[in-house]
Design a protein around this motif. Structure first.
Motif, short mmCIF file in Angstrom:
data_model
loop_
_atom_site.label_atom_id
_atom_site.label_comp_id
_atom_site.label_asym_id
_atom_site.label_seq_id
_atom_site.Cartn_x
_atom_site.Cartn_y
_atom_site.Cartn_z
N LEU A 102 0.82 -1.22 0.00
CA LEU A 102 0.00 0.00 0.00
C LEU A 102 0.85 1.26 0.00
O LEU A 102 0.54 2.22 -0.72
N HIS A 103 1.90 1.28 0.79
CA HIS A 103 2.73 2.49 0.85
C HIS A 103 3.32 2.81 -0.53
O HIS A 103 3.33 3.97 -0.96
N ARG A 104 3.77 1.77 -1.22
CA ARG A 104 4.34 1.97 -2.56
C ARG A 104 3.27 2.52 -3.52
O ARG A 104 3.52 3.43 -4.30
N THR A 105 2.08 1.97 -3.43
CA THR A 105 1.01 2.38 -4.34
C THR A 105 0.58 3.82 -4.08
O THR A 105 0.42 4.62 -5.00
N LEU A 106 0.41 4.15 -2.79
CA LEU A 106 0.02 5.53 -2.45
C LEU A 106 1.12 6.50 -2.88
O LEU A 106 0.84 7.58 -3.41
N SER A 107 2.36 6.10 -2.67
CA SER A 107 3.49 6.98 -3.03
C SER A 107 3.53 7.22 -4.53
O SER A 107 3.86 8.32 -4.99
N LEU A 108 3.18 6.19 -5.29
CA LEU A 108 3.18 6.32 -6.76
C LEU A 108 2.18 7.39 -7.21
O LEU A 108 2.47 8.20 -8.09
N VAL A 109 1.01 7.39 -6.59
CA VAL A 109 0.02 8.42 -6.94
C VAL A 109 0.59 9.80 -6.62
O VAL A 109 0.52 10.73 -7.42
N ARG A 110 1.18 9.89 -5.44
CA ARG A 110 1.77 11.17 -5.00
C ARG A 110 2.87 11.61 -5.96
O ARG A 110 2.97 12.79 -6.31
N GLY A 113 1.87 13.62 -8.68
CA GLY A 113 1.35 14.93 -8.32
C GLY A 113 -0.16 14.97 -8.15
O GLY A 113 -0.78 16.04 -8.26
N LYS A 114 -0.76 13.83 -7.84
CA LYS A 114 -2.21 13.77 -7.69
C LYS A 114 -2.60 13.64 -6.22
O LYS A 114 -1.81 13.14 -5.41
N ARG A 115 -3.81 14.06 -5.91
CA ARG A 115 -4.33 13.81 -4.55
C ARG A 115 -4.60 12.32 -4.43
O ARG A 115 -5.15 11.71 -5.34
N VAL A 116 -4.26 11.78 -3.27
CA VAL A 116 -4.30 10.33 -3.14
C VAL A 116 -5.22 9.88 -2.01
O VAL A 116 -5.27 10.50 -0.94
N GLY A 117 -5.95 8.81 -2.29
CA GLY A 117 -6.86 8.26 -1.28
C GLY A 117 -6.70 6.75 -1.17
O GLY A 117 -6.37 6.07 -2.14
N ALA A 118 -6.92 6.24 0.05
CA ALA A 118 -7.01 4.79 0.27
C ALA A 118 -8.48 4.46 0.47
O ALA A 118 -9.21 5.23 1.10
N VAL A 119 -8.90 3.32 -0.07
CA VAL A 119 -10.31 2.93 -0.02
C VAL A 119 -10.45 1.63 0.77
O VAL A 119 -9.66 0.70 0.58
N LEU A 120 -11.50 1.57 1.60
CA LEU A 120 -11.79 0.35 2.36
C LEU A 120 -13.18 -0.16 2.00
O LEU A 120 -14.16 0.59 2.01
N ASN A 121 -13.24 -1.46 1.71
CA ASN A 121 -14.54 -2.12 1.54
C ASN A 121 -15.31 -2.09 2.87
O ASN A 121 -14.71 -1.84 3.92
#
Ligand code: DX5
Ligand code: ZN
Length: 230
Positions: A102-110, A113-121
């Motif tokens: 998850l950290h890698r994926t969130l960092s990739l969005v960042r 230069g995009k706003r980043v969100g994590a989603v939970l079912n």
């Protein structure tokens, strides 16, 4: 009392729009005063439905100045983040259930230069996002099982949002916003905001009627949730 200090933002979900007349429906959302267009990306693998890819985001980009909020309901999100960023997404959110890193994926969005969100079912433990929250601009809590529009709101969202808002506020993460997605209508918007969410996604609730009426009605109900009188 836990209550969000963030401004209410309404995000019509284009999943319920007329795909043959997408620009017209974008205009109707603008006329209704929406701040955001929520774009539901489904791959037929992470969720049992297939919808929109980067090409549609690219087509929407020159048509509107509204925020394009791309909700990736896809396996291996890392493979596609670059494509959605290049297509013109402003916000990109990824499911914690869809990535091992998850950290890698969130960092990739960042990094794009995009706003980043994590989603939970709906019943993924809230604690699975606690350590990730500092890397997020927003957290999207699903209030239906992802895959389809028009489903019924799962009320455990309310308890979960309160708990998450409290966690964020107690840990110096007041800046992180909470987005709600699934079954949001004017009738439950006040309770949703009272629980701590401020970004309201609504698909069938907006497009069932005329967005120039349904969006203001949703906003009005949501704003009641921010008033102090109970
Ligand atoms: C569900 C999608 C939602 C959906 C919401 O998987 O993520 O964004 O379009 O639609 P309604 O508001 O109809 O539940
Ligand atoms: Zn969504």
């Amino acid at each position: 009392m836990i209550m969000t200090q963030h401004p209410i933002q309404i995000a019509p979900s284009l999943l319920s729009a007329n795909f043959a007349r997408l620009e017209d429906d974008v205009r109707r959302c603008e006329a209704g005063g929406a701040e955001i267009l929520h774009v539901d990306v489904m791959d037929g693998h992470f969720v049992p439905n297939i919808t929109i890819g980067p090409l549609v985001v690219e087509a929407l980009r020159p048509v509107t100045k509204l925020v394009l909020d791309c909700h990736l309901m896809i396996s291996h999100p890392d493979r596609y983040i670059g494509a959605f960023a290049a297509a013109g997404a402003d916000w990109i959110s990824v499911h914690v259930e869809a990535t091992k890193h998850l950290h890698r994926t969130l960092s990739l969005v960042r990094e794009h230069g995009k706003r980043v969100g994590a989603v939970l079912n709906p019943i993924t433990p809230l604690s699975s996002v606690f350590d990730a929250a500092e890397y997020c601009d927003f957290i999207l809590l699903m209030s239906v099982n992802p895959g389809f529009g028009g489903q019924k709101f799962i009320t455990s969202f309310l308890r979960r949002a309160s708990e998450l808002r409290e966690f964020l506020d107690k840990n110096g993460l007041e800046r992180v916003e909470i987005e709600v997605d699934g079954g949001v209508v004017a009738d439950n918007a006040e309770a949703i905001v009272r629980a701590g969410a401020n970004i309201l996604v609504s698909g069938s609730g907006v497009f069932r009627g005329n967005p120039s009426e349904t969006i203001p009605a949703l906003r009005k109900a949501a704003q009641r949730g921010q008033s102090l009188s109970v």
